[in-house]
Write a protein that holds these residues in place. Structure first.
Motif, PDB file in Angstrom:
ATOM      1  N   PRO A  39      37.949  46.718  49.909  1.00  0.00           N
ATOM      2  CA  PRO A  39      38.108  46.671  48.207  1.00  0.00           C
ATOM      3  C   PRO A  39      37.274  45.079  47.801  1.00  0.00           C
ATOM      4  CG  PRO A  39      39.515  47.590  49.230  1.00  0.00           C
ATOM      5  CD  PRO A  39      39.607  47.029  50.129  1.00  0.00           C
ATOM      6  N   TYR A  40      36.379  44.770  46.750  1.00  0.00           N
ATOM      7  CA  TYR A  40      35.847  43.954  46.312  1.00  0.00           C
ATOM      8  C   TYR A  40      37.045  43.206  45.421  1.00  0.00           C
ATOM      9  CZ  TYR A  40      31.140  45.700  46.864  1.00  0.00           C
ATOM     10  OH  TYR A  40      29.619  46.143  47.149  1.00  0.00           O
ATOM     11  N   SER A  41      38.102  43.906  44.983  1.00  0.00           N
ATOM     12  CA  SER A  41      39.295  42.957  44.515  1.00  0.00           C
ATOM     13  C   SER A  41      39.742  41.974  45.591  1.00  0.00           C
ATOM     14  CB  SER A  41      40.567  43.847  44.215  1.00  0.00           C
ATOM     15  OG  SER A  41      40.235  44.791  44.519  1.00  0.00           O
ATOM     16  N   ILE A  42      40.125  42.737  46.665  1.00  0.00           N
ATOM     17  CA  ILE A  42      40.363  41.736  47.973  1.00  0.00           C
ATOM     18  C   ILE A  42      39.096  41.019  48.295  1.00  0.00           C
ATOM     19  CG2 ILE A  42      41.205  42.434  50.521  1.00  0.00           C
ATOM     20  CD1 ILE A  42      43.289  43.449  48.389  1.00  0.00           C
ATOM     21  N   ARG A  43      37.955  41.159  48.380  1.00  0.00           N
ATOM     22  CA  ARG A  43      37.619  39.746  48.878  1.00  0.00           C
ATOM     23  C   ARG A  43      37.396  38.616  47.800  1.00  0.00           C
ATOM     24  NH1 ARG A  43      31.926  43.556  49.741  1.00  0.00           N
ATOM     25  NH2 ARG A  43      32.818  45.539  50.927  1.00  0.00           N
ATOM     26  N   ILE A  44      38.051  38.702  46.826  1.00  0.00           N
ATOM     27  CA  ILE A  44      37.941  37.698  46.143  1.00  0.00           C
ATOM     28  C   ILE A  44      39.062  37.299  46.507  1.00  0.00           C
ATOM     29  CG2 ILE A  44      39.020  36.978  43.898  1.00  0.00           C
ATOM     30  CD1 ILE A  44      37.047  39.055  42.897  1.00  0.00           C
ATOM     31  N   LEU A  45      40.388  37.895  46.895  1.00  0.00           N
ATOM     32  CA  LEU A  45      41.459  36.780  47.176  1.00  0.00           C
ATOM     33  C   LEU A  45      41.207  36.455  49.126  1.00  0.00           C
ATOM     34  CD1 LEU A  45      44.413  39.819  46.916  1.00  0.00           C
ATOM     35  CD2 LEU A  45      44.040  37.871  45.446  1.00  0.00           C
ATOM     36  N   LEU A  46      40.062  36.706  49.896  1.00  0.00           N
ATOM     37  CA  LEU A  46      40.222  36.114  50.472  1.00  0.00           C
ATOM     38  C   LEU A  46      39.433  34.822  50.512  1.00  0.00           C
ATOM     39  CD1 LEU A  46      39.569  37.053  53.779  1.00  0.00           C
ATOM     40  CD2 LEU A  46      37.539  38.364  53.429  1.00  0.00           C
ATOM     41  N   GLU A  47      38.267  35.077  50.114  1.00  0.00           N
ATOM     42  CA  GLU A  47      37.557  33.934  49.843  1.00  0.00           C
ATOM     43  C   GLU A  47      38.437  33.010  48.906  1.00  0.00           C
ATOM     44  OE1 GLU A  47      34.876  30.458  48.021  1.00  0.00           O
ATOM     45  OE2 GLU A  47      36.774  31.757  46.902  1.00  0.00           O
ATOM     46  N   ASP A  86      42.417  41.705  57.408  1.00  0.00           N
ATOM     47  CA  ASP A  86      42.942  42.900  58.281  1.00  0.00           C
ATOM     48  C   ASP A  86      43.939  43.980  57.256  1.00  0.00           C
ATOM     49  OD1 ASP A  86      43.129  44.585  60.282  1.00  0.00           O
ATOM     50  OD2 ASP A  86      44.487  43.639  61.023  1.00  0.00           O
ATOM     51  N   TRP A  87      43.395  43.780  55.763  1.00  0.00           N
ATOM     52  CA  TRP A  87      44.109  44.079  54.819  1.00  0.00           C
ATOM     53  C   TRP A  87      44.366  46.167  55.423  1.00  0.00           C
ATOM     54  CZ3 TRP A  87      41.960  48.527  51.958  1.00  0.00           C
ATOM     55  CH2 TRP A  87      42.599  48.987  51.358  1.00  0.00           C
ATOM     56  N   GLU A  88      43.401  46.278  56.166  1.00  0.00           N
ATOM     57  CA  GLU A  88      43.870  47.870  55.819  1.00  0.00           C
ATOM     58  C   GLU A  88      45.074  48.476  56.716  1.00  0.00           C
ATOM     59  OE1 GLU A  88      42.298  51.938  57.474  1.00  0.00           O
ATOM     60  OE2 GLU A  88      40.115  50.052  57.422  1.00  0.00           O
ATOM     61  N   ASN A  89      45.103  47.246  57.987  1.00  0.00           N
ATOM     62  CA  ASN A  89      46.253  47.527  58.331  1.00  0.00           C
ATOM     63  C   ASN A  89      47.752  46.629  57.894  1.00  0.00           C
ATOM     64  OD1 ASN A  89      45.396  48.838  60.436  1.00  0.00           O
ATOM     65  ND2 ASN A  89      44.327  47.464  61.153  1.00  0.00           N
ATOM     66  N   SER A 149      52.861  33.113  45.583  1.00  0.00           N
ATOM     67  CA  SER A 149      52.989  34.274  46.997  1.00  0.00           C
ATOM     68  C   SER A 149      52.405  35.543  46.092  1.00  0.00           C
ATOM     69  CB  SER A 149      54.417  33.667  47.210  1.00  0.00           C
ATOM     70  OG  SER A 149      54.794  34.760  48.755  1.00  0.00           O
ATOM     71  N   MET A 150      52.639  36.220  47.195  1.00  0.00           N
ATOM     72  CA  MET A 150      52.353  37.617  46.607  1.00  0.00           C
ATOM     73  C   MET A 150      52.171  38.404  47.458  1.00  0.00           C
ATOM     74  SD  MET A 150      48.200  37.155  45.374  1.00  0.00           S
ATOM     75  CE  MET A 150      48.103  39.995  45.119  1.00  0.00           C
ATOM     76  N   VAL A 151      52.554  40.003  46.879  1.00  0.00           N
ATOM     77  CA  VAL A 151      52.502  40.925  48.594  1.00  0.00           C
ATOM     78  C   VAL A 151      51.063  41.127  48.364  1.00  0.00           C
ATOM     79  CG1 VAL A 151      53.377  43.055  49.075  1.00  0.00           C
ATOM     80  CG2 VAL A 151      55.156  41.352  48.454  1.00  0.00           C
ATOM     81  N   LEU A 152      50.197  41.706  49.774  1.00  0.00           N
ATOM     82  CA  LEU A 152      49.216  41.976  49.336  1.00  0.00           C
ATOM     83  C   LEU A 152      49.493  43.623  49.198  1.00  0.00           C
ATOM     84  CD1 LEU A 152      46.210  40.793  50.443  1.00  0.00           C
ATOM     85  CD2 LEU A 152      46.895  42.149  53.120  1.00  0.00           C
ATOM     86  N   PRO A 153      48.505  43.263  48.100  1.00  0.00           N
ATOM     87  CA  PRO A 153      48.651  44.993  47.648  1.00  0.00           C
ATOM     88  C   PRO A 153      47.718  45.798  47.897  1.00  0.00           C
ATOM     89  CG  PRO A 153      47.222  43.496  46.340  1.00  0.00           C
ATOM     90  CD  PRO A 153      47.811  42.186  47.163  1.00  0.00           C
ATOM     91  N   GLY A 154      48.386  46.905  48.122  1.00  0.00           N
ATOM     92  CA  GLY A 154      47.467  48.721  48.145  1.00  0.00           C
ATOM     93  C   GLY A 154      46.378  48.463  46.810  1.00  0.00           C
ATOM     94  N   VAL A 155      45.279  49.355  47.055  1.00  0.00           N
ATOM     95  CA  VAL A 155      44.468  49.206  46.180  1.00  0.00           C
ATOM     96  C   VAL A 155      44.152  50.606  45.877  1.00  0.00           C
ATOM     97  CG1 VAL A 155      41.740  48.697  45.635  1.00  0.00           C
ATOM     98  CG2 VAL A 155      43.131  47.715  46.870  1.00  0.00           C
TER      99      VAL A 155
END
Length: 984
Positions: free
Chosen positions: A126-134, A155-158, A326-332
């Protein structure tokens, strides 16, 4: 020095050989290097990345790491050696640092390229996760942010279903003055603490840009007057001169802090129209804009494709100082939009529908990302309306990726062509731009929803919660059901024989009357809708049609219009519609957050008397986003959220007890009945006036004026000292007690033994119930404190305006007049039972009695404890009252983390259990068996709670990450930050 050199040589050899490793992505090679360089991770200092400037968004603070805090203390010599080793390491992702060329030659700058990772998993993110990745890649120093964190995000999906923890470093922080004042108070106190610990006080400085918009202090004291704006601003300055002076001092004492003066607009609209960068270019490094704000509706910026959400002031302060969140990697949740809104249906109707759908789906702690062909039919303002109400549907954010609609809006709002070109070029190059003219790669989401926009119908929401949507056609029947129902979110329990009573009274010499459901406040207010030209101009068209037909709002209805920025005034004047709004009583009262946060001002005395003396269930209709009990006004028990055009329509009708399809709103000048359909504009009418009235120069002119301030602001004189000189007599700004006895040694974990229950709550206790908000009641402990210091009742101001004084705020904690505490057996109000004596006392007085006797307290609660606004005082207040733990069925995300940030233990009952099912009355004494050794505590572990009458039950410890455990070890997040800064 030998270790430092070895580290440098090892990393270089690994980097140079990684390209020849078959089957390995660049990330894998970097991860291997990270693993083999584990010895080089420091415990005492952060250092800049080799070859990169130390700039906002690419740097971090000189902090010790969380993992070091959880383990044993590291000797200073070893800490120094590790620090030196890290200084030698290069950025793990320098090999993907890529130039972004300009079309005419040269370059915009360099950026960390996601495509250069050659990892097919990124295309599905998801685009929102790409921002966390960058952000993780850019800030990867293998200390605060590691290559393992980067891999988790890719590996967000997993990893997201496993609730993996990641660090996130936002590009900037956004404050408003209600939360900004205590934040600056804390920063000033932290500087004092640093000085007392023998360290450099000036280390306490924001390391990322901080924008503070003063918008929450204006109140609707004067309404229905051409002079309302000036009069209300004068009253605002007279009440808040000391607070404003303090903020102005902060803007010069602290680096990287911009203060937008009062009268400029609502923080979120100013953020959308002016402050939002979309893409940063800092010393030649390009990266996406991202923001955390001390207001839960920071999410409005997600409509612009900027990742942003609300956090507590405590978290925001740590972020300012460079601490990664610190955050829990969220579901989207992927939310697909198709079709197009029907004529006459507004963005407000859409957002109320979306809110209801997402509440039902369950999105707490998740991102929601919108996509689909329906996106092209939604204006940027419509998107911002939906994004704004993320807290109401429970998501961390509701995100709209950048597309051509976004770029058009940036141009409309005065961003330069070159800036917009740079934004588009960067986002396209880094796979963060959506072009609906091109084939779309199917992205993976955690779950899916879909809405055909054509199915949305006109709606309201209420009478007590934003997600209780009522279709407009059902409003009358729903209202009568509410009168019948027992007291609750959808009930007032008015006896049948009293439901039709009419209360007649004299209103300034003319006869007036009220009934259950009579509208006494009609306010076009809040960031949700005032940023949206279609609904604002739609409201003007309703007013115009009503004027032409000869119907008017009754004079005892308190009407107001509080635009989110000066741009709204300009296009209302350009269209000629402000004249008609004025005729209906909707004069502009100020530029700020007013009725939606309870700054609605007093009702006329005759109206107040008619309501209170006859127990009338009076109504407010507002274009806001919150309608919890006691929030809008103490005397309006029914509060409905509606679009601005509907606010005008209900003001004209004078009651919510009406069926707009069948009953007339009033009688016109020709004696004919006027119906809702006669005054409601079509979508085409609205579009026409938007096209001709909303112009780019309006935005440019408005925000050029903002940077110059206003006369009242510019006349404030403030000291230039870097340390604040506290005035012990001040009732607005007071030095907080958090750090007064602080030493360099952390207090460590603490169990809770034989604590009394201070309060025993059911479900849905909001931060409006917990945190001091609204007016200060004349009989309250806060009022007593102020009067003892010579403050007249007329000068009490609001709790929000006094957030810089911990003495007032502690007394106002749990002071909401609508709070329901099981100890009181049905009585509503801010009191509790002092268990040892059985006395009924104000909550503050009971808490102080416990504290004076050296007794700890806990709170029992039901589901969704702490929902609502992200108020840091909802955690600070209980801490000052001596609360050591909260045991609840579930917590709202931000409030739970704020409790941790103040050193309060959050515990959840096991699924299917609560205080009632366990037979807990609150009269017991509670002991929480928490290990005293930090290494024996794990996030989410089971903890045993026992009572003095032999009951024992198991709870889940809601420290959700190792970082939160570190904060708890230090007694809170701010002491943690101070100790880390002081030792380096």
């Amino acid at each position: 020095m030998y270790k430092a050199a070895s580290a440098r040589l090892l990393l270089r050899s690994l980097s140079s050989s990684s390209a020849s490793v078959p089957g390995k992505s660049r990330l894998a090679a970097a991860t291997s290097a990270s693993a083999r360089l584990a010895f080089a991770r420091p415990c005492g200092a952060w250092v800049g990345r080799a070859g990169l400037p130390r700039t906002a968004g690419t740097t971090g603070p000189r902090f010790a790491g969380v993992r070091a805090q959880i383990g044993a203390a590291v000797p200073p010599v070893e800490r120094f050696q590790r620090s030196m080793a890290t200084q030698a390491t290069e950025h793990a992702f320098n090999n993907i640092l890529t130039s972004l060329p300009k079309p005419g030659g040269g370059e915009y700058g360099k950026f960390y390229s996601l495509p250069a990772l050659n990892d097919p998993r990124i295309d599905k993110l998801p685009y929102s996760i790409r921002i966390l990745l960058e952000s993780a890649i850019r800030n990867c120093d293998n200390f605060q942010v590691t290559t393992n964190d980067v891999e988790k995000i890719i590996d967000w999906e997993n990893t997201s279903p496993k609730l993996a923890e990641i660090p996130f470093k936002p590009a900037r922080v956004l404050l408003q003055d209600f939360t900004g004042v205590p934040a600056v108070v804390d920063l000033a106190a932290m500087r004092d603490a640093m000085a007392k610990l023998g360290s450099d006080a000036n280390k306490i400085n924001p390391l990322v840009p901080v924008d503070l918009v003063i918008d929450h202090s204006v109140q609707v004291d004067v309404a229905r007057s051409p002079n309302a704006v000036q009069s209300n601003m004068e009253l605002e300055f007279s009440r808040n001169k000391e607070r404003f002076g303090f903020l102005k001092w902060g803007s010069s004492a602290f680096q990287n802090m911009l203060v937008v003066p009062p009268g400029s607009g609502i923080v979120h609209q100013v953020n959308l129209e002016y402050l939002g960068r979309v893409v940063f270019n800092t010393d030649g490094i390009l990266y996406p804009d991202s923001v955390v704000g001390t207001d839960s509706h920071t999410t409005m910026i997600d409509g612009l494709g900027v990742a942003g959400w609300g956090v507590g002031g405590i978290e925001a302060e740590a972020t300012m100082l460079g601490q990664p969140m610190s955050m829990v990697l969220p579901g989207v949740v992927g939310f697909k939009l198709t079709g197009k809104l029907r004529s006459g249906v507004t963005a407000t109707d859409l957002v109320l529908t979306v809110t209801q759908m997402l509440r039902k789906h369950g999105v707490v702690g998740k991102f929601v990302e919108f996509y689909g062909e329906g996106m092209g039919k939604l204006s940027l303002a419509d998107r911002a309306t939906i994004a704004n109400m993320s807290p109401e549907y429970g998501a961390t954010m509701g995100f709209f990726p950048v597309d051509h609609v976004t770029l058009d809006y940036l141009k409309l709002t005065g961003r330069s062509d070159e800036t917009v070109s740079m934004i588009e070029a960067y986002l396209r190059a880094n796979k963060m731009f959506v072009d609906y003219n091109e084939p779309q790669t199917e992205r993976v989401y955690s779950s899916y929803l879909e809405l055909d926009l054509d199915e949305v119908e006109p709606s309201m929401s209420g009478p007590k919660r934003p997600h209780d949507r009522v279709p407009l056609k059902d409003m009358k029947s729903d209202w009568h059901a509410c009168l019948d129902n027992k007291v609750g979110f959808k009930g007032f329990a008015v006896p049948k024989e009293q439901q039709d009573k009419v209360v007649k009274f004299d209103f300034h010499g003319q006869p007036a009357e009220l009934k259950h459901g009579s509208v006494v406040i009609a306010a076009i207010t809040s960031c949700t809708n005032t940023s949206n030209p279609s609904v604002m101009l739609g409201a003007g068209l309703v007013a115009k049609k009503a004027c032409e037909l000869g119907i008017e709002v009754k004079p005892w209805v308190k009407t107001s219009l509080a635009p989110g920025s000066g741009v709204v005034t300009k296009y209302l004047l350009q269209s000629g519609l402000q004249e008609y709004l004025n005729q209906q009583g909707f004069h502009i009262v100020g530029y700020g957050c007013t009725t939606c946060i309870g700054n609605s001002g007093d009702l006329d005395e005759s109206v107040s008397a008619a309501i209170t003396e006859n127990d009338v269930v009076a109504a407010a209709v507002l274009s806001g986003n919150r309608n919890f009990e006691g929030r809008v006004h103490p005397l309006t028990r029914a509060n409905y959220l509606a679009s601005p055009p509907l606010v005008v329509a209900y003001a004209l009708a004078g009651t919510v007890d009406i069926d707009f399809e069948k009953e007339p709103i009033g009688v016109g000048k020709d004696g004919k009945e006027v119906y809702f359909r006669d005054i409601w504009p079509s979508t085409e009418e609205i579009a026409q006036v938007v096209q001709s009235s909303v112009l780019p120069d309006m935005f440019k002119g408005t925000y050029e004026a903002i940077t110059k301030g206003n006369p009242m602001w510019n006349q404030l004189t403030v000291p230039e000292a870097s340390l604040y000189s506290w005035d012990p007599k001040s009732t607005y700004i007071h030095e907080p007690p958090y750090f007064k006895d602080m030493t360099m040694s952390p207090p460590g974990p603490h169990a809770v033994k034989d604590a009394y229950c201070l309060l025993n709550f059911g479900d849905s206790i909001t931060t409006d119930h917990i945190s001091p908000a609204g007016s200060i009641h004349k009989d309250s402990p806060a009022a007593k404190y102020l009067m003892e210091r010579g403050v007249d009742r007329k000068d009490f101001n609001s709790y929000g305006s006094r957030r810089g004084n911990d003495e007032v705020m502690a007394r106002g904690t749990f002071a909401n007049i609508r709070i329901v505490n099981k100890f009181l057996n049905g009585e509503v109000g801010p009191k509790t039972i002092h268990v040892p004596t059985g006395e009924k006392l104000y909550v503050f007085d009971a808490a102080m009695r416990y504290k004076s006797e050296g007794l700890a307290t806990i709170i029992l609660a039901g589901a969704e404890y702490g929902s609502g606004s992200s108020r840091d005082w909802a955690a600070k207040g209980p801490m000052l009252l001596g609360v050591k733990a909260v045991i609840a069925k579930s917590f709202e995300r931000i409030h739970r983390s704020n409790l941790v940030g103040m050193g309060i233990i959050p515990l959840c009952f096991k699924a299917g259990e609560d205080a009632d099912s366990l037979g807990l009355t609150g009269h017991e004494r509670y002991s929480i068996d928490l290990p005293t050794n930090l290494s024996d505590i794990r996030p989410g572990q089971d903890v045993t709670v026992t009572t003095d009458n032999g009951k024992s039950f198991t709870c889940v410890l809601r420290f959700d990450t190792e970082v939160e455990l570190a904060y708890f070890n230090h007694g809170g997040i701010l002491p943690y930050v101070i100790r880390n800064l002081a030792q380096n």
